[in-house]
Structures are given as structure tokens and as C-alpha cells.
Design a protein around this motif. Sequence first.
Motif, PDB file in Angstrom:
ATOM      1  N   UNK A 334      38.794  91.082  76.200  1.00  0.00           N
ATOM      2  CA  UNK A 334      37.376  91.416  75.456  1.00  0.00           C
ATOM      3  C   UNK A 334      36.779  90.136  75.479  1.00  0.00           C
ATOM      4  N   UNK A 335      35.390  90.213  74.821  1.00  0.00           N
ATOM      5  CA  UNK A 335      34.601  89.165  74.320  1.00  0.00           C
ATOM      6  C   UNK A 335      35.676  88.064  73.649  1.00  0.00           C
ATOM      7  N   UNK A 336      35.517  86.773  74.287  1.00  0.00           N
ATOM      8  CA  UNK A 336      36.554  85.882  73.650  1.00  0.00           C
ATOM      9  C   UNK A 336      36.028  85.164  72.295  1.00  0.00           C
ATOM     10  N   UNK A 337      36.673  84.702  71.362  1.00  0.00           N
ATOM     11  CA  UNK A 337      36.247  83.860  70.263  1.00  0.00           C
ATOM     12  C   UNK A 337      36.116  82.509  70.578  1.00  0.00           C
ATOM     13  N   UNK A 338      34.858  82.044  70.466  1.00  0.00           N
ATOM     14  CA  UNK A 338      34.659  80.488  71.115  1.00  0.00           C
ATOM     15  C   UNK A 338      34.696  79.539  69.792  1.00  0.00           C
ATOM     16  N   UNK A 339      35.503  78.595  70.007  1.00  0.00           N
ATOM     17  CA  UNK A 339      35.366  77.663  69.019  1.00  0.00           C
ATOM     18  C   UNK A 339      34.557  76.306  69.252  1.00  0.00           C
ATOM     19  N   UNK A 340      33.493  76.091  68.134  1.00  0.00           N
ATOM     20  CA  UNK A 340      32.908  74.728  68.642  1.00  0.00           C
ATOM     21  C   UNK A 340      33.280  73.517  68.374  1.00  0.00           C
ATOM     22  N   UNK A 341      33.349  72.502  69.038  1.00  0.00           N
ATOM     23  CA  UNK A 341      33.873  71.211  68.354  1.00  0.00           C
ATOM     24  C   UNK A 341      32.791  70.247  67.857  1.00  0.00           C
ATOM     25  N   UNK A 342      32.926  69.184  67.172  1.00  0.00           N
ATOM     26  CA  UNK A 342      32.225  68.308  66.745  1.00  0.00           C
ATOM     27  C   UNK A 342      31.247  67.541  67.566  1.00  0.00           C
ATOM     28  N   UNK A 343      31.832  67.554  68.731  1.00  0.00           N
ATOM     29  CA  UNK A 343      30.799  66.698  69.901  1.00  0.00           C
ATOM     30  C   UNK A 343      30.047  67.935  70.618  1.00  0.00           C
ATOM     31  N   UNK A 344      29.982  68.929  70.277  1.00  0.00           N
ATOM     32  CA  UNK A 344      28.839  70.058  70.688  1.00  0.00           C
ATOM     33  C   UNK A 344      29.781  71.184  71.834  1.00  0.00           C
ATOM     34  N   UNK A 345      30.838  70.668  72.251  1.00  0.00           N
ATOM     35  CA  UNK A 345      31.321  71.589  73.329  1.00  0.00           C
ATOM     36  C   UNK A 345      31.914  72.640  72.670  1.00  0.00           C
ATOM     37  N   UNK A 346      32.061  73.728  73.377  1.00  0.00           N
ATOM     38  CA  UNK A 346      32.882  75.134  72.857  1.00  0.00           C
ATOM     39  C   UNK A 346      34.115  75.274  73.893  1.00  0.00           C
ATOM     40  N   UNK A 347      34.995  75.599  73.225  1.00  0.00           N
ATOM     41  CA  UNK A 347      36.368  76.149  73.944  1.00  0.00           C
ATOM     42  C   UNK A 347      36.984  77.666  73.531  1.00  0.00           C
ATOM     43  N   UNK A 348      37.390  78.209  74.394  1.00  0.00           N
ATOM     44  CA  UNK A 348      38.127  79.291  74.060  1.00  0.00           C
ATOM     45  C   UNK A 348      39.288  79.166  73.253  1.00  0.00           C
ATOM     46  N   UNK A 349      39.476  80.146  72.020  1.00  0.00           N
ATOM     47  CA  UNK A 349      40.596  80.144  71.212  1.00  0.00           C
ATOM     48  C   UNK A 349      41.693  79.769  71.609  1.00  0.00           C
ATOM     49  N   UNK A 350      42.233  80.371  72.739  1.00  0.00           N
ATOM     50  CA  UNK A 350      43.425  79.954  73.337  1.00  0.00           C
ATOM     51  C   UNK A 350      43.628  78.590  73.580  1.00  0.00           C
ATOM     52  N   UNK A 351      42.434  77.860  74.055  1.00  0.00           N
ATOM     53  CA  UNK A 351      42.448  76.540  74.219  1.00  0.00           C
ATOM     54  C   UNK A 351      42.367  75.522  73.154  1.00  0.00           C
ATOM     55  N   UNK A 352      41.747  76.087  72.083  1.00  0.00           N
ATOM     56  CA  UNK A 352      41.578  75.378  70.997  1.00  0.00           C
ATOM     57  C   UNK A 352      42.709  75.250  69.959  1.00  0.00           C
ATOM     58  N   UNK A 353      43.436  76.460  69.886  1.00  0.00           N
ATOM     59  CA  UNK A 353      44.385  76.612  68.910  1.00  0.00           C
ATOM     60  C   UNK A 353      45.977  76.222  69.233  1.00  0.00           C
ATOM     61  N   UNK A 354      46.410  75.611  68.305  1.00  0.00           N
ATOM     62  CA  UNK A 354      47.703  75.172  68.559  1.00  0.00           C
ATOM     63  C   UNK A 354      48.514  76.258  68.386  1.00  0.00           C
ATOM     64  N   UNK A 355      48.348  77.392  67.629  1.00  0.00           N
ATOM     65  CA  UNK A 355      49.209  78.406  67.381  1.00  0.00           C
ATOM     66  C   UNK A 355      49.135  79.250  68.546  1.00  0.00           C
ATOM     67  N   UNK A 356      48.033  79.561  69.066  1.00  0.00           N
ATOM     68  CA  UNK A 356      47.782  80.779  69.746  1.00  0.00           C
ATOM     69  C   UNK A 356      47.604  80.175  71.229  1.00  0.00           C
ATOM     70  N   UNK A 357      48.721  80.069  72.045  1.00  0.00           N
ATOM     71  CA  UNK A 357      48.603  79.865  73.538  1.00  0.00           C
ATOM     72  C   UNK A 357      48.257  80.902  74.471  1.00  0.00           C
ATOM     73  N   UNK A 358      47.833  80.681  75.645  1.00  0.00           N
ATOM     74  CA  UNK A 358      47.566  81.849  76.297  1.00  0.00           C
ATOM     75  C   UNK A 358      48.694  82.889  76.729  1.00  0.00           C
ATOM     76  N   UNK A 359      49.902  82.400  76.732  1.00  0.00           N
ATOM     77  CA  UNK A 359      50.917  83.138  77.093  1.00  0.00           C
ATOM     78  C   UNK A 359      51.155  84.186  76.022  1.00  0.00           C
ATOM     79  N   UNK A 360      51.036  83.531  74.739  1.00  0.00           N
ATOM     80  CA  UNK A 360      51.324  84.265  73.616  1.00  0.00           C
ATOM     81  C   UNK A 360      50.311  85.468  73.297  1.00  0.00           C
ATOM     82  N   UNK A 361      48.753  85.050  73.464  1.00  0.00           N
ATOM     83  CA  UNK A 361      47.739  86.187  73.361  1.00  0.00           C
ATOM     84  C   UNK A 361      47.981  87.102  74.470  1.00  0.00           C
TER      85      UNK A 361
END
Length: 374
Positions: A334-361
Motif C-alpha cells: 500500500x501507500x507507504x508511511x514516509x518519515x521526514x528528517x531534519x535535513x529535509x529528506x524523507x525515508x520510508x518508515x521501514x528504513x527510518x524505524x529501529x523497530x520495524x525492519x522490512x523483513x518484519x513488515x
Amino acid sequence: YRLSRIKQLGGANIVYPGAQHTRFQHSLGAFHLMGKAIQSLQQKGHFIFDSEAEAVQAAILLHDIGHGPFSHVLEHTLISGVSHEDISLMVMEQMNEEFRGQLSLAIKIFKDEYPKRFLHQLISSQLDMDRLDYLKRDAFFTGVNEANIGSSRIIDMLDMVDDQLVVDKKGIYSIENYLVSRRLMYWQVYLHKTSVAAEHVMINALKRAKQLARQGVELFASPALRFFLYQEMDRQTFVSNPECLRNYLTLDDNDIWSAMKVWCSHPDPILSLLSQDFINRRIFKVEISDEPVNEVRKQETLNELAQRYDVSVEDANLLIANIEVGRDMYSLDDDQIEIRFSDGTTHNLTEASDMLNPSLAAKKVRKHYFCYQR
């Protein structure tokens, strides 16, 4: 206002007696959160026309208007090929004709046909106002305190980049909590074995009623329920015959309850047994496993039930239910949840989260429920 006569959680109040809230309450709640989300985005400098704000609020207010009694029960029994989302859209289009086009923009946003896609994401995505309301509301009324989410915090952290909703990095822990809560609510409430079994007692009772109606057997039913019992209803019929929608929109939980109360004394042994089961809370027994029940076990159960209740093995099929259920913590499709960092870049939640890695998701959790008459 019909939705005030339809419980939000269908048969879940069999397990959680406090879950008496309605789809009407949920619709109002989602409408309220949508207003807060629009305001939050406007305060961050994103220009949203008053007409767009009004349209997206109208769309979320009407998003569940096509729901029938007891959630998805009718979709499994009396109507085939038509989902409640299809019916919601049909109702909105009919209302749009009556309102002389005033809902045209709301319908475009609802169907994801409007250029500003973030407006549709607010209605339907992995982080929409629908989910933010029902998770918090359902957790409150069921008493599942562990699933209480910070919806206000999440809305405050919403922003937009390139016509896509993003969440500020400061809100990532609230998003993680939201996903864990969602997983907990599905397995502890929405897919609770007793809730699922109760729903299938009702589904099988309606299937039996439909079989008897095809044979011309007289059944007690409200006019609207009778309309669907005694007619074959597929997608083409539903869309082409305006009487279908008119009758559907008079159905609510009371039609099903009153019919099943009367069916408890019907001479057909299967219909009366299933109706008594539901009315008196004698729900199917459930066995849960990671694999489907084998055919030998299923046949043994059918033979035993047929003998015990003096019915044919074919009829005994309505005294069991073999169900596969599944729910993912976070869908990569589905549509991914995007996280915006302080430098203005955005990353997918699975990349930004320590808890939710792609294999778990990506892990697909599936369970098999074998339900049968006690």
C-alpha cells in the motif's frame, strides 16, 4: 442517521460487552479528526482551498455510509460481488444528484481522481483519519488500554512533501505505537476467535435462510430483509435495480436481530439451531492452528454433527466454518508511511524505524480457525 443503528464492531460485543458504539459515532469522529488534520497542514503553510477542505471532510463523513448491519455479513451471504465501499460510492453519487453536484469534488477525492493526492491519503491510506479514529475509539470501548494511540500527536506531526503526506521524525515513536496498537487490536478484538465464530454463526444462519427462501419456504423477515432473502442479488442486479439500494439503506442491525429471534422457533432444525446459538450466545467452538484443518478431521466432525442433530452431512456443513484469517503489521504493497528528517529528506518508515525492519513488515501472519457447533 441509519448508521446510529449499526454497531461499529458487529459481534465483538459478545466478547467485549462495552463495545456498544456505532458507525455513526465513528463517522463523526473521523470527520472531527479530518478537520484537525486540515488545520494542522494549513498552519504549516500548505494552501488548501476552503472548497477542498469542505469536500475532504464530506468524503470522510460519508466513507462508511454504505455499511450494512453487522459489518461484512451481508457481503458474504445475501449480496455477492458488491462491497460496502461500492455501496458508499453509489450513495454518494445519488446524494450528489439530489444536491445538484455539490458532492462532485468530495467524490473525486474519495475515488483518488483529484490532482492533490494527499487529500485522498487522509481518507484512505495506512495512516488515514478513518483508522486513527476507529483504533482509538474501539480500544476505549473494548477496554484494551494497551492499544490507545496518540491520534492528536500524530496529526500534529503530519506534513506534506511533493503532494504526499509525511510524518515529522519527532513523531516516529507515535507511529510505531500506532502500528503495534493496530496489530494488537486486530488479533485481540477484530479477529478474536469468539468474535469470528459469532460472525460465522450468523453468516451460516443467513445462508440457511437464503437456501430455504430459494425453496419457497416462508420466513419471518422485515420487508427490506425479505427483499434480499427472496431475490438473487449479484453486482449487476444491485447496480441496475434502484430498489436494491433503496431496500439496502433501510437495513440495520435490528432487521437481523428481530429475524433471528423469530427463527429460533422455525421448524427447520438448522436455521433454528443457528439462530438459538446466536441469540443465546452459544457460539461455535474454535480450534486455531497455523495449517488448515485436514479433510479427515473435517469429515469426522461433519459426520458426528449430522448424527447428533439428525440432519444430512450436506446440511451439517452449515454447523461448521473453516476460516483463514490474516493481518500484516504494515503492508509494503500500500501507500507507504514516509518519515521526514531534519535535513529535509524523507525515508520510508521501514528504513527510518529501529523497530520495524522490512523483513518484519513483510511477514504475513496467517491463522486458520476451525469452528464447529458445540
